[in-house]
Design an enzyme around this catalytic site. Structure first.
Site, PDB file in Angstrom:
ATOM      1  N   HIS A 264       0.828  -1.204   0.000  1.00  0.00           N
ATOM      2  CA  HIS A 264       0.000   0.000   0.000  1.00  0.00           C
ATOM      3  C   HIS A 264       0.868   1.262   0.000  1.00  0.00           C
ATOM      4  O   HIS A 264       1.643   1.487   0.933  1.00  0.00           O
ATOM      5  CB  HIS A 264      -0.892  -0.012   1.244  1.00  0.00           C
ATOM      6  N   ARG A 265       0.755   2.053  -1.068  1.00  0.00           N
ATOM      7  CA  ARG A 265       1.579   3.257  -1.259  1.00  0.00           C
ATOM      8  C   ARG A 265       3.065   2.906  -1.173  1.00  0.00           C
ATOM      9  O   ARG A 265       3.872   3.675  -0.653  1.00  0.00           O
ATOM     10  CB  ARG A 265       1.223   4.343  -0.250  1.00  0.00           C
TER      11      ARG A 265
ATOM     12  N   GLU B 200       0.977  -0.416  -4.780  1.00  0.00           N
ATOM     13  CA  GLU B 200      -0.175   0.451  -5.069  1.00  0.00           C
ATOM     14  C   GLU B 200       0.267   1.897  -4.929  1.00  0.00           C
ATOM     15  O   GLU B 200       1.101   2.208  -4.068  1.00  0.00           O
ATOM     16  CB  GLU B 200      -1.310   0.132  -4.093  1.00  0.00           C
TER      17      GLU B 200
ATOM     18  N   ASP C  44      -0.975   6.363  -5.814  1.00  0.00           N
ATOM     19  CA  ASP C  44      -2.035   7.339  -6.070  1.00  0.00           C
ATOM     20  C   ASP C  44      -1.494   8.398  -7.026  1.00  0.00           C
ATOM     21  O   ASP C  44      -0.377   8.897  -6.837  1.00  0.00           O
ATOM     22  CB  ASP C  44      -2.458   8.015  -4.759  1.00  0.00           C
TER      23      ASP C  44
ATOM     24  N   HIS D  40      -0.905  10.952  -2.300  1.00  0.00           N
ATOM     25  CA  HIS D  40      -2.221  10.509  -1.880  1.00  0.00           C
ATOM     26  C   HIS D  40      -3.165  11.647  -1.536  1.00  0.00           C
ATOM     27  O   HIS D  40      -4.282  11.726  -2.050  1.00  0.00           O
ATOM     28  CB  HIS D  40      -2.106   9.576  -0.672  1.00  0.00           C
TER      29      HIS D  40
ATOM     30  N   GLU E 120      -3.960   3.958  -8.680  1.00  0.00           N
ATOM     31  CA  GLU E 120      -5.228   4.612  -8.383  1.00  0.00           C
ATOM     32  C   GLU E 120      -5.265   6.025  -8.945  1.00  0.00           C
ATOM     33  O   GLU E 120      -4.399   6.846  -8.635  1.00  0.00           O
ATOM     34  CB  GLU E 120      -5.494   4.675  -6.876  1.00  0.00           C
TER      35      GLU E 120
ATOM     36  N   GLN F 196      -7.262   1.601 -11.041  1.00  0.00           N
ATOM     37  CA  GLN F 196      -8.456   1.604 -10.210  1.00  0.00           C
ATOM     38  C   GLN F 196      -8.834   3.028  -9.805  1.00  0.00           C
ATOM     39  O   GLN F 196      -8.031   3.954  -9.890  1.00  0.00           O
ATOM     40  CB  GLN F 196      -8.242   0.758  -8.954  1.00  0.00           C
TER      41      GLN F 196
END
Length: 306
Positions: free
Chosen positions: A69-70, A96, A98, A111, A179, A214
């Protein structure tokens, strides 16, 4: 990775194709990768599409999959190259991130809508509160320290551009769950992101199994599918089952917070098939994702973003 002039040329070619409604073949694969003969086809001008490769089979992954995550945000400042490298050292092949857009139109990996929490923007740019990503230029953001807040040894880490982020993933042979963050704030970011992915070689067959795009915005995910139907996508959130059924026309997965999952919802979503013919995948996220793969296995989902 391609040299900068090559990437710019590819991007210009893609821009021209989008303007004229021509479907592009994917760029040549890097040395050592298997190539696929390109096809050129005309697409309706109202629906330009990026790339014309048939989608590959669903990527073979360990079940359940753990996605950083990130980046490895517990070991390094989130959404930085240091976090990508920390995930790589931990053996995590998927990360992942952003993506947002600067005032002057550059795609950056961050993010929050503002830079206050994860950089020294308040000190470095006094008088520019609230330090929104969309209000600052790429050059201004590039000067900010995006690591010192996390630990002194990361002082001087920068907010990466998406281009630099993709290069680092390529160097590490990692895969990406990308994302589009609040895309309605950045009109056209779907096509812009796909253009950059194309220019950097991420829309060729060798990379399509390593990429998922996503967003919480289902309409924006549908736009990504329309522009580049070979790219696998996911909708974030826990939609009602009637909406998930509709989303399956253009998405390959539904990625909910773990604390919203129920066995009935999970089973119903897994029975749906996405546009590439595979059952929808479910990657959970949130505080409960911390235990990683065992938590995912216990819930009967395909992976966690942790």
């Amino acid at each position: 990775m391609p040299h900068a002039p090559i990437r710019r040329a590819a991007a210009l070619t893609l821009l021209a194709a989008v303007a004229t409604g021509t479907t592009l073949a994917a760029p040549a694969a890097r040395p050592g990768t298997r190539t696929v003969a390109p096809r050129l086809a005309a697409a309706p001008a109202a629906h330009p599409r990026i790339g014309d490769l048939d989608p590959p089979a669903a990527p073979a992954v360990a079940s359940p999959l753990v996605i950083a995550h990130r980046g490895a945000a517990r070991q390094a400042p989130e959404n930085t190259l240091a976090a990508v490298d920390a995930a790589h050292r931990a053996g995590l092949t998927w990360v992942e991130n952003d993506v947002q857009r600067t005032k002057d139109g550059q795609l950056v990996v961050v993010h929050d809508p503002t830079l206050r929490r994860t950089t020294d923007a308040a000190r470095a740019l006094p008088g520019r509160a609230p330090w929104r990503v969309a209000d600052l230029t790429a050059a201004e953001i590039a000067r900010l320290d995006a690591g010192g807040w996390f630990a002194a040894r990361f002082a001087g880490e920068r907010v990466p551009t998406l281009d630099r982020y993709l290069r680092r993933l390529e160097d590490n042979h990692q895969s990406l769950l990308l994302e589009l963050k609040t895309p309605t704030r950045y009109p056209g970011i779907e096509a812009q992101t796909l253009r950059l992915l194309h220019a950097d070689g991420w829309l060729d067959r060798a990379h399509l199994g390593r990429l998922v795009v996503q967003s919480f915005c289902a309409r924006c995910v549908r736009t990504v599918h329309r522009l580049a139907p070979q790219v696998r996508t996911a909708v974030l959130g826990t939609p009602a089952l009637r909406d998930a059924t509709r989303y399956a026309r253009f998405t390959d997965g539904i990625n909910p917070p773990l604390d919203h999952l129920t066995p009935r919802w999970t089973a119903a979503v897994h029975r749906l098939r996405g546009p590439h013919g595979d059952p929808l995948r479910i990657y959970g996220w949130g505080p409960e994702a911390a235990p990683g793969a065992p938590a995912a296995a216990a819930r009967g989902i395909d992976g966690v973003v942790a």
